[in-house]
Design a protein around this motif. Structure first.
Motif, short mmCIF file in Angstrom:
data_model
loop_
_atom_site.label_atom_id
_atom_site.label_comp_id
_atom_site.label_asym_id
_atom_site.label_seq_id
_atom_site.Cartn_x
_atom_site.Cartn_y
_atom_site.Cartn_z
N ALA A 20 1.49 -0.76 0.00
CA ALA A 20 -0.05 0.19 -0.02
C ALA A 20 0.79 1.69 -0.07
O ALA A 20 1.56 1.09 0.97
CB ALA A 20 -0.93 -0.41 1.79
N THR A 21 0.95 2.30 -0.75
CA THR A 21 1.40 3.82 -0.90
C THR A 21 0.69 4.97 -0.93
O THR A 21 0.70 5.71 -1.02
CB THR A 21 2.02 3.63 -2.24
OG1 THR A 21 0.77 3.53 -3.05
CG2 THR A 21 2.71 2.29 -2.54
N GLY A 22 -0.76 4.59 0.11
CA GLY A 22 -1.36 5.80 0.48
C GLY A 22 -2.37 5.89 0.48
O GLY A 22 -3.83 6.68 0.30
N ALA A 23 -2.86 5.32 -0.30
CA ALA A 23 -4.31 4.90 -1.33
C ALA A 23 -5.04 4.22 -0.39
O ALA A 23 -5.07 3.53 0.80
CB ALA A 23 -3.46 4.80 -2.96
N ASP A 24 -6.84 4.77 -0.90
CA ASP A 24 -6.87 3.74 0.30
C ASP A 24 -7.02 2.71 0.07
O ASP A 24 -7.73 2.15 1.05
CB ASP A 24 -8.27 4.78 -0.06
CG ASP A 24 -8.76 6.32 0.18
OD1 ASP A 24 -8.05 6.75 0.89
OD2 ASP A 24 -9.18 6.91 -0.59
N THR A 25 -7.56 1.80 -0.97
CA THR A 25 -7.78 0.80 -1.49
C THR A 25 -6.06 0.36 -2.07
O THR A 25 -6.01 0.50 -3.35
CB THR A 25 -8.62 0.31 -1.85
OG1 THR A 25 -9.51 0.81 -1.63
CG2 THR A 25 -9.01 -0.97 -2.77
N PRO A 26 -5.61 -0.92 -1.42
CA PRO A 26 -4.74 -1.28 -2.00
C PRO A 26 -5.16 -1.87 -3.60
O PRO A 26 -5.50 -2.91 -4.15
CB PRO A 26 -3.79 -1.78 -0.90
CG PRO A 26 -4.63 -2.78 -0.46
CD PRO A 26 -5.96 -1.42 -0.47
N HIS A 27 -3.94 -1.50 -4.44
CA HIS A 27 -4.31 -2.88 -6.06
C HIS A 27 -3.51 -4.40 -5.63
O HIS A 27 -2.54 -4.52 -5.92
CB HIS A 27 -3.23 -2.16 -7.15
CG HIS A 27 -3.95 -0.95 -7.49
ND1 HIS A 27 -4.94 -0.95 -8.36
CD2 HIS A 27 -4.15 0.25 -7.18
CE1 HIS A 27 -5.18 0.33 -8.76
NE2 HIS A 27 -4.39 1.20 -7.80
#
Length: 110
Positions: A20-27
């Motif tokens: 996770a890079t700070g996005a709400d939902t990780p890819h």
């Protein structure tokens, strides 16, 4: 007659990348359908591929090993969901592994 029974392979790696890079939902993949949690595309989606390439920069072999393990897990899940009309093995290889193994061409001898 000698009979040898091979052990059943254990579960592959846990799909926890890309980190996770700070996005709400990780890819990361949503199992057992193997679609992206963030955008619903077949995983690895374009954003996940970019993040995985960045995370494994300088380690293409590690990326290939990680993706091959996840391909195995995806095959297990997807064929259980639909054993008669599951994805073709070649399509899964292209989706999971083939894109990550690109390496620079060797330089011609001087």
């Amino acid at each position: 007659m000698l009979r040898t029974r091979l052990p059943t392979p254990g579960r592959g790696p846990h799909p926890d990348r890309p980190r996770a890079t700070g996005a709400d939902t990780p890819h990361t993949p949503l199992r057992p359908m193997w679609c992206c949690r963030a955008d619903g595309q077949p995983w690895p989606c374009a954003q996940a591929r970019l993040l995985l390439r960045a995370e494994y920069e300088g380690n293409p072999i590690g990326l290939s090993i990680y993706l091959a393990g996840l391909m195995y897990e995806a095959m297990r899940d997807l064929y259980r969901l639909n054993p008669y009309d599951g994805p073709q093995p070649r399509a899964l290889f292209d989706r999971f592994v083939a894109w990550g193994g690109r390496r620079p061409s060797p330089e011609p001898p001087s």
